[in-house]
Design a protein around this motif. Structure first.
Motif: not given
Length: 221
Positions: A64-71
């Protein structure tokens, strides 16, 4: 006719001893698990299952954190690309043939003022066939804010466009220092996530019960 056993008959006595010995061995080898052994096995199994669940939860949190940082990174990149196609050009002094590029259309968004993203998605309500530079800048900023709002609905998101390469900071009272001390033009984003829902090992800072993440990128000259 009934068969009579002879106590001194060697074959008869050997057969009796063999049968008796076999029964004794069978009884001796038939043994089960005690209650203590069952409880120990159940305890070991429970510990293994809990460890597996904890690992899975950490993995989900990291994803989830990686996804939010990517977004966030993609939203910042899209905004910077929009700024690059909407610059203000002016002729350089002298007869060099060069032109100066600035982002005057974004002047009301550029500065030390930190903007907080909260509430519902915003919309200009206008669909003109053509945009002025300032209208296009407003549209791009609103799309940028909407992307962050949608990607981080439960996080306190703040951003700033200013000159300064240092990362944004937030103190225990929630006051944000944008670190706009001069230098290259940067787009900076800061957001907070509850520490119970985040993997603190990958965060840059903490603020009370919240984990603080930052992302910034330089607007190309």
């Amino acid at each position: 006719m009934r068969k009579t056993l002879y106590p001194n008959h060697p074959h008869e006595n050997a057969a009796i001893r063999t049968a008796a010995g076999s029964k004794g061995r069978l009884k001796q080898n038939q043994s089960g698990m005690t209650l203590v052994e069952v409880l120990v096995a159940m305890f070991v199994l429970a510990v293994g299952v809990l460890a597996l669940l904890a690992t899975q939860l950490r993995t989900v949190s990291s994803v989830r954190e990686a996804e939010s940082q990517t977004v966030v990174a993609q939203a910042v990149q899209n905004l910077m690309e929009g700024m690059q196609i909407n610059p203000t050009l002016s002729a350089a002094s002298g007869e060099t043939g060069w032109v100066n590029k600035s982002y005057d259309a974004y002047n009301k968004y550029i500065g030390n003022s930190v903007r907080t993203i909260a509430g519902t998605t915003t919309d200009t309500g206008n669909n003109p066939t053509s945009f002025s530079k300032s209208q296009l800048a407003d549209e791009q900023i609103q799309r940028f804010e909407n992307t962050l709002r949608t990607a981080l609905p439960n996080a306190g998101v703040r951003y700033v466009i200013c000159r300064g390469a240092d990362e944004m900071e937030i103190d225990s009272n929630g006051n944000v220092d944008a670190k706009c001390t001069g230098g290259p033009l940067m787009v900076k984003v800061l957001w907070q996530v509850d520490s119970e829902q985040a993997n603190a090992a990958s965060a840059v800072k903490s603020n009370g019960s919240n984990i603080v993440y930052t992302y910034q990128a330089r607007v190309p000259d």
